[in-house]
Design a protein around this motif. Structure first.
Motif, PDB file in Angstrom:
ATOM      1  N   ARG A  46      -8.717  -9.092  -8.212  1.00 26.76           N
ATOM      2  CA  ARG A  46      -7.552  -8.516  -7.468  1.00 26.76           C
ATOM      3  C   ARG A  46      -8.197  -7.758  -7.038  1.00 26.76           C
ATOM      4  NH1 ARG A  46      -1.365  -8.690  -7.185  1.00 26.76           N
ATOM      5  NH2 ARG A  46      -1.550  -6.584  -8.914  1.00 26.76           N
ATOM      6  N   GLN A  47      -8.949  -7.130  -5.716  1.00 23.37           N
ATOM      7  CA  GLN A  47      -8.966  -6.162  -5.095  1.00 23.37           C
ATOM      8  C   GLN A  47      -8.069  -5.227  -4.774  1.00 23.37           C
ATOM      9  OE1 GLN A  47     -10.774  -9.089  -4.520  1.00 23.37           O
ATOM     10  NE2 GLN A  47     -11.992  -9.185  -5.967  1.00 23.37           N
ATOM     11  N   LEU A  48      -7.024  -5.555  -3.997  1.00 25.15           N
ATOM     12  CA  LEU A  48      -5.841  -4.609  -2.818  1.00 25.15           C
ATOM     13  C   LEU A  48      -4.952  -5.099  -3.672  1.00 25.15           C
ATOM     14  CD1 LEU A  48      -7.145  -5.188   0.262  1.00 25.15           C
ATOM     15  CD2 LEU A  48      -7.567  -3.404  -1.357  1.00 25.15           C
ATOM     16  N   ARG A  49      -4.132  -3.936  -4.394  1.00 25.39           N
ATOM     17  CA  ARG A  49      -2.810  -4.205  -4.415  1.00 25.39           C
ATOM     18  C   ARG A  49      -1.260  -3.324  -3.954  1.00 25.39           C
ATOM     19  NH1 ARG A  49       0.454  -1.039  -7.983  1.00 25.39           N
ATOM     20  NH2 ARG A  49      -1.802   0.231  -9.052  1.00 25.39           N
ATOM     21  N   GLU A  50      -0.410  -3.740  -3.229  1.00 23.94           N
ATOM     22  CA  GLU A  50       0.066  -2.678  -2.279  1.00 23.94           C
ATOM     23  C   GLU A  50       1.440  -1.241  -3.340  1.00 23.94           C
ATOM     24  OE1 GLU A  50       2.948  -2.699   1.694  1.00 23.94           O
ATOM     25  OE2 GLU A  50       2.394  -4.702   1.556  1.00 23.94           O
ATOM     26  N   VAL A  51       0.523  -0.287  -2.615  1.00 23.71           N
ATOM     27  CA  VAL A  51       1.850   0.539  -3.105  1.00 23.71           C
ATOM     28  C   VAL A  51       2.358   1.355  -2.282  1.00 23.71           C
ATOM     29  CG1 VAL A  51       0.247   0.778  -5.690  1.00 23.71           C
ATOM     30  CG2 VAL A  51      -0.260   1.994  -3.254  1.00 23.71           C
ATOM     31  N   THR A  52       2.947   0.682  -0.705  1.00 26.23           N
ATOM     32  CA  THR A  52       3.632   0.795   0.103  1.00 26.23           C
ATOM     33  C   THR A  52       4.756   1.407  -0.272  1.00 26.23           C
ATOM     34  OG1 THR A  52       2.724   0.197   1.360  1.00 26.23           O
ATOM     35  CG2 THR A  52       4.748   1.428   2.332  1.00 26.23           C
ATOM     36  N   ALA A  53       5.372   2.810  -0.678  1.00 27.85           N
ATOM     37  CA  ALA A  53       6.540   3.251  -1.063  1.00 27.85           C
ATOM     38  C   ALA A  53       7.740   2.497  -0.210  1.00 27.85           C
ATOM     39  CB  ALA A  53       6.920   4.665  -1.132  1.00 27.85           C
ATOM     40  N   PRO A  54       8.823   2.005  -0.646  1.00 26.76           N
ATOM     41  CA  PRO A  54       9.838   1.632   0.289  1.00 26.76           C
ATOM     42  C   PRO A  54      10.509   2.732   0.584  1.00 26.76           C
ATOM     43  CG  PRO A  54      10.470   1.010  -2.130  1.00 26.76           C
ATOM     44  CD  PRO A  54       9.637   2.283  -2.172  1.00 26.76           C
ATOM     45  N   GLY A  55      11.091   2.074   2.346  1.00 29.08           N
ATOM     46  CA  GLY A  55      11.998   2.760   2.645  1.00 29.08           C
ATOM     47  C   GLY A  55      10.951   4.144   4.407  1.00 29.08           C
ATOM     48  N   VAL A  56       9.557   3.642   3.817  1.00 29.54           N
ATOM     49  CA  VAL A  56       8.593   4.930   4.725  1.00 29.54           C
ATOM     50  C   VAL A  56       9.394   4.377   6.091  1.00 29.54           C
ATOM     51  CG1 VAL A  56       6.480   4.951   5.344  1.00 29.54           C
ATOM     52  CG2 VAL A  56       6.600   4.508   3.042  1.00 29.54           C
ATOM     53  N   PRO A  57       9.228   5.752   6.455  1.00 26.51           N
ATOM     54  CA  PRO A  57       9.579   6.015   8.037  1.00 26.51           C
ATOM     55  C   PRO A  57       8.742   5.635   8.603  1.00 26.51           C
ATOM     56  CG  PRO A  57       9.249   8.396   7.232  1.00 26.51           C
ATOM     57  CD  PRO A  57       8.881   7.133   5.861  1.00 26.51           C
ATOM     58  N   PHE A  58       9.399   5.384   9.999  1.00 26.49           N
ATOM     59  CA  PHE A  58       8.109   4.561  11.052  1.00 26.49           C
ATOM     60  C   PHE A  58       8.064   5.914  11.969  1.00 26.49           C
ATOM     61  CE2 PHE A  58      12.367   2.286  12.458  1.00 26.49           C
ATOM     62  CZ  PHE A  58      11.825   1.118  12.264  1.00 26.49           C
ATOM     63  N   VAL A  59       6.517   5.774  12.370  1.00 22.70           N
ATOM     64  CA  VAL A  59       5.634   6.345  11.914  1.00 22.70           C
ATOM     65  C   VAL A  59       6.113   7.345  14.249  1.00 22.70           C
ATOM     66  CG1 VAL A  59       3.550   6.777  13.135  1.00 22.70           C
ATOM     67  CG2 VAL A  59       3.449   5.427  11.393  1.00 22.70           C
ATOM     68  N   PHE A  60       6.094   6.154  15.020  1.00 25.90           N
ATOM     69  CA  PHE A  60       6.799   7.314  16.290  1.00 25.90           C
ATOM     70  C   PHE A  60       7.656   6.751  16.951  1.00 25.90           C
ATOM     71  CE2 PHE A  60       1.961   6.345  16.624  1.00 25.90           C
ATOM     72  CZ  PHE A  60       2.174   7.783  17.422  1.00 25.90           C
TER      73      PHE A  60
END
Length: 227
Positions: free
Chosen positions: A118-132
């Motif tokens: 498996r090449q990719l594994r998501e590590v995005t933190a919970p609750g990341v704010p919106f960009v704009f």
């Protein structure tokens, strides 16, 4: 145009999962280029990972963003950031702009590259704010994170990530990321004048002026040395 390698066809319809091949990013293996991989956004189809022969290695669906109001995503652009800290370890990361959630999403790259299961594994933190946007209603207008690129700078460690969205009438662009350095490595004839004004020194004893809003980065100055 004739090609030596071609990836499997993606289909932008219901049967094909609305997968529209768009933006690629190439991760180069540090010691064996044959293990390098190509990461491609497929819009509502999520992400695809290919080896250098065009074979699909991994398919990642456009899952909901890890936040309470997250919805299935739309992977628009991707780039590579090397050496970010993930779980206390230096890790290369694929950074993806998600238009339907107005945020950046992060995928750790397996250092084995094409040789991994498996090449990719998501590590995005919970609750990341919106960009704009500030609310989900604003995100639904689709004035959200769109283009993306990462820039590594030789004079300091780390990466700067920039992203943008299509601008509305009368709007100005927005840039995110670490602030630009307050000084650089070039000399200037104004050395003595700035030293007399008591400018704050950079690390290592060099003098500079601090950045002010709207100013370009100030040149780093070598200290005057008496004979």
């Amino acid at each position: 145009m004739d090609t030596r390698v071609e990836t499997p066809t993606l289909y932008d319809d219901d049967a094909g999962g609305n997968a529209s091949g768009d933006d690629p990013a190439i991760w180069v293996h540090p010691s064996d280029s044959r293990r390098s991989i190509v990461i491609v956004t497929a819009k509502e189809g999520g992400l695809r990972v290919y080896d250098l022969r065009g074979r699909q290695l991994q398919k990642l669906a456009a899952t909901p963003a890890p936040r309470p109001d997250g919805v299935p995503g739309r992977s628009n652009n991707v780039d590579i950031a090397r050496g970010l800290m993930v779980g206390g370890k230096r890790t290369d990361v694929a950074v993806v702009s998600d238009r339907y959630n107005d945020q950046l999403r992060f995928f750790a790259i397996n250092p084995a590259g094409a040789a991994a299961t498996r090449q990719l594994r998501e590590v995005t933190a919970p609750g990341v704010p919106f960009v704009f946007q500030h609310t989900r209603a604003g995100v639904d207008t689709e004035k959200t994170a769109y283009g993306l690129f990462g820039a590594a700078e030789a004079h300091r460690q780390g990466h700067r990530l920039r992203h943008h969205r299509p601008l509305g009438r009368g709007e100005r662009g927005v840039r995110t990321g670490r602030p630009r350095p307050a000084c650089d490595l070039r000399r200037t004839p104004a050395d003595s004048r700035r030293r007399r004004r008591g400018d704050r020194p950079c690390r290592g004893g060099r003098a500079d002026r601090r950045l002010q809003p709207g100013r370009r980065p100030v040149r780093r100055l070598q200290p005057h040395r008496s004979k």
